[in-house]
Scaffold this motif. Structure first.
Motif, PDB file in Angstrom:
ATOM      1  N   PRO A  21      -7.166   4.342  -3.212  1.00 12.94           N
ATOM      2  CA  PRO A  21      -5.681   4.255  -2.508  1.00 12.94           C
ATOM      3  C   PRO A  21      -4.888   2.885  -2.840  1.00 12.94           C
ATOM      4  CG  PRO A  21      -7.604   4.136  -0.888  1.00 12.94           C
ATOM      5  CD  PRO A  21      -8.343   4.475  -2.214  1.00 12.94           C
ATOM      6  N   GLU A  22      -3.915   2.796  -2.903  1.00 14.59           N
ATOM      7  CA  GLU A  22      -3.045   1.686  -3.044  1.00 14.59           C
ATOM      8  C   GLU A  22      -3.301   0.820  -1.767  1.00 14.59           C
ATOM      9  OE1 GLU A  22      -0.854   0.531  -5.110  1.00 14.59           O
ATOM     10  OE2 GLU A  22      -0.218   2.417  -6.497  1.00 14.59           O
ATOM     11  N   PRO A  23      -3.371  -0.440  -1.985  1.00 10.53           N
ATOM     12  CA  PRO A  23      -3.304  -1.280  -0.855  1.00 10.53           C
ATOM     13  C   PRO A  23      -2.061  -1.399  -0.047  1.00 10.53           C
ATOM     14  CG  PRO A  23      -3.267  -2.686  -2.931  1.00 10.53           C
ATOM     15  CD  PRO A  23      -2.986  -1.137  -3.321  1.00 10.53           C
ATOM     16  N   GLU A  47      -9.658   3.813   4.220  1.00 10.24           N
ATOM     17  CA  GLU A  47      -9.234   4.714   5.126  1.00 10.24           C
ATOM     18  C   GLU A  47      -8.119   5.588   5.030  1.00 10.24           C
ATOM     19  OE1 GLU A  47     -11.286   5.833   7.510  1.00 10.24           O
ATOM     20  OE2 GLU A  47     -12.762   4.583   7.046  1.00 10.24           O
ATOM     21  N   GLY A  48      -7.410   5.189   3.692  1.00  8.37           N
ATOM     22  CA  GLY A  48      -6.038   5.482   3.331  1.00  8.37           C
ATOM     23  C   GLY A  48      -4.953   4.741   3.651  1.00  8.37           C
ATOM     24  N   GLU A  49      -3.653   5.321   2.944  1.00  6.74           N
ATOM     25  CA  GLU A  49      -2.641   4.360   3.237  1.00  6.74           C
ATOM     26  C   GLU A  49      -1.905   4.439   4.404  1.00  6.74           C
ATOM     27  OE1 GLU A  49       1.663   5.582   1.392  1.00  6.74           O
ATOM     28  OE2 GLU A  49       0.164   5.208  -0.273  1.00  6.74           O
ATOM     29  N   TYR A  51      -3.414   4.961   7.343  1.00  7.47           N
ATOM     30  CA  TYR A  51      -4.201   3.887   8.177  1.00  7.47           C
ATOM     31  C   TYR A  51      -3.769   2.539   7.892  1.00  7.47           C
ATOM     32  CZ  TYR A  51      -8.297   1.974  10.731  1.00  7.47           C
ATOM     33  OH  TYR A  51      -9.246   1.173  11.336  1.00  7.47           O
ATOM     34  N   ASP A  52      -3.786   2.082   6.614  1.00  4.82           N
ATOM     35  CA  ASP A  52      -3.662   0.682   6.467  1.00  4.82           C
ATOM     36  C   ASP A  52      -2.179   0.371   6.694  1.00  4.82           C
ATOM     37  OD1 ASP A  52      -6.038   0.358   5.285  1.00  4.82           O
ATOM     38  OD2 ASP A  52      -5.604   0.638   3.379  1.00  4.82           O
ATOM     39  N   LEU A  53      -1.086   1.203   6.604  1.00  7.16           N
ATOM     40  CA  LEU A  53       0.350   0.938   6.578  1.00  7.16           C
ATOM     41  C   LEU A  53       0.404   0.852   8.291  1.00  7.16           C
ATOM     42  CD1 LEU A  53       2.971   0.307   5.499  1.00  7.16           C
ATOM     43  CD2 LEU A  53       3.447   3.018   5.539  1.00  7.16           C
ATOM     44  N   SER A  54      -0.319   1.628   8.996  1.00  4.33           N
ATOM     45  CA  SER A  54      -0.173   1.547  10.521  1.00  4.33           C
ATOM     46  C   SER A  54      -0.837   0.239  11.044  1.00  4.33           C
ATOM     47  CB  SER A  54      -1.108   2.584  11.387  1.00  4.33           C
ATOM     48  OG  SER A  54      -1.029   2.494  12.607  1.00  4.33           O
ATOM     49  N   ASN A  55      -1.910  -0.225  10.573  1.00  2.00           N
ATOM     50  CA  ASN A  55      -2.508  -1.513  10.672  1.00  2.00           C
ATOM     51  C   ASN A  55      -1.517  -2.689  10.343  1.00  2.00           C
ATOM     52  OD1 ASN A  55      -4.604  -0.794  12.192  1.00  2.00           O
ATOM     53  ND2 ASN A  55      -5.873  -0.738  10.301  1.00  2.00           N
ATOM     54  N   CYS A  56      -1.038  -2.495   9.168  1.00  2.00           N
ATOM     55  CA  CYS A  56      -0.109  -3.541   8.588  1.00  2.00           C
ATOM     56  C   CYS A  56       1.147  -3.896   9.442  1.00  2.00           C
ATOM     57  CB  CYS A  56       0.398  -3.385   7.410  1.00  2.00           C
ATOM     58  SG  CYS A  56       1.263  -4.664   6.496  1.00  2.00           S
ATOM     59  N   ALA A  57       1.585  -2.769   9.897  1.00  2.00           N
ATOM     60  CA  ALA A  57       2.976  -2.637  10.824  1.00  2.00           C
ATOM     61  C   ALA A  57       2.515  -3.261  12.066  1.00  2.00           C
ATOM     62  CB  ALA A  57       3.425  -1.317  10.752  1.00  2.00           C
ATOM     63  N   TRP A  85       7.003  -8.378   6.945  1.00  4.07           N
ATOM     64  CA  TRP A  85       6.887  -6.665   6.482  1.00  4.07           C
ATOM     65  C   TRP A  85       6.035  -6.241   5.665  1.00  4.07           C
ATOM     66  CZ3 TRP A  85       9.519 -10.520   4.026  1.00  4.07           C
ATOM     67  CH2 TRP A  85       9.534 -10.454   2.575  1.00  4.07           C
ATOM     68  N   CYS A  86       5.809  -5.000   5.631  1.00  7.99           N
ATOM     69  CA  CYS A  86       4.817  -4.233   4.856  1.00  7.99           C
ATOM     70  C   CYS A  86       5.406  -3.499   3.933  1.00  7.99           C
ATOM     71  CB  CYS A  86       4.025  -3.383   5.818  1.00  7.99           C
ATOM     72  SG  CYS A  86       3.231  -4.116   7.343  1.00  7.99           S
ATOM     73  N   GLU A  87       4.630  -3.210   2.643  1.00  2.22           N
ATOM     74  CA  GLU A  87       5.100  -2.650   1.531  1.00  2.22           C
ATOM     75  C   GLU A  87       3.748  -1.970   0.896  1.00  2.22           C
ATOM     76  OE1 GLU A  87       7.218  -4.543  -1.367  1.00  2.22           O
ATOM     77  OE2 GLU A  87       8.590  -5.213  -0.040  1.00  2.22           O
ATOM     78  N   VAL A  88       3.501  -0.678   0.493  1.00  3.03           N
ATOM     79  CA  VAL A  88       2.511  -0.177  -0.289  1.00  3.03           C
ATOM     80  C   VAL A  88       2.616  -0.652  -1.480  1.00  3.03           C
ATOM     81  CG1 VAL A  88       1.768   2.101  -0.833  1.00  3.03           C
ATOM     82  CG2 VAL A  88       2.777   1.922   1.165  1.00  3.03           C
ATOM     83  N   GLY A  89       1.374  -1.032  -1.965  1.00  2.77           N
ATOM     84  CA  GLY A  89       1.256  -1.555  -3.238  1.00  2.77           C
ATOM     85  C   GLY A  89       0.559  -2.686  -3.293  1.00  2.77           C
ATOM     86  N   PRO A  90       0.278  -3.286  -4.415  1.00  2.00           N
ATOM     87  CA  PRO A  90      -0.303  -4.843  -4.500  1.00  2.00           C
ATOM     88  C   PRO A  90       0.959  -5.823  -4.364  1.00  2.00           C
ATOM     89  CG  PRO A  90      -0.250  -3.688  -6.752  1.00  2.00           C
ATOM     90  CD  PRO A  90      -0.106  -2.712  -5.734  1.00  2.00           C
TER      91      PRO A  90
END
Length: 109
Positions: A21-23, A47-49, A51-57, A85-90
Motif C-alpha cells: 500500500p502507498e504510504p 493496515e491499508g491506506e 487506516y493510515d489516512l485516518s491516523n494522519c488526519a 495536511w496529509c497526502e497519499v503517497g511518498p
C-alpha cells in the motif's frame, strides 16, 4: 537439494503478491516560505491506506489546533497560510501547498 531450491524459486516467482500500500505523508509548510512542502511524518502501518489516512488526519488536526493555540498564547497574529495536511503517497517536494481555509484544521485533506 539444488533441484528443490530451483523448484522453490520458480514456484515463488509465479505467486502473485498484493501490492504494497502507498504510504500516507504528513506535510507542513515553512514559516519562512509558506509555499515550501516539508515532510513531517509518514504512515505505513500495513493496515491499508484508509487506516493510515485516518491516523494522519487525526495527527494533522491536533497539530493544527496546537499551532493556532500557540500563536494565540503568544499574542501573535493567526497564520492561515501555515498548517499541516496529509497526502497519499511518498514525500513529494515538488507538489503544491493546499489552500489552508478558515475551517482548517478540521479539513486536512
Amino acid at each position: 537439494m539444488r533441484v528443490f531450491l530451483v523448484i522453490s524459486i520458480l514456484a515463488l516467482a509465479g505467486c502473485e503478491t498484493e501490492p504494497e500500500p502507498e504510504p500516507v505523508t504528513l506535510y507542513r509548510n515553512s514559516e519562512f516560505d509558506p509555499s515550501m512542502r516539508v515532510q513531517f511524518a509518514s504512515f505505513n502501518t500495513g493496515e491499508g491506506e484508509r487506516y493510515d489516512l485516518s491516523n494522519c488526519a487525526m495527527v494533522a488536526r491536533a497539530l493544527n489546533a496546537n499551532l493556532q493555540a500557540m500563536l494565540a498564547s503568544n499574542d501573535a497574529d493567526p497564520r492561515p497560510d501555515l498548517g499541516f495536511w496529509c497526502e497519499v503517497g511518498p514525500f513529494d517536494p515538488g507538489g503544491s501547498v493546499p489552500v489552508l481555509e478558515s475551517e482548517f484544521p478540521t479539513g486536512v485533506r
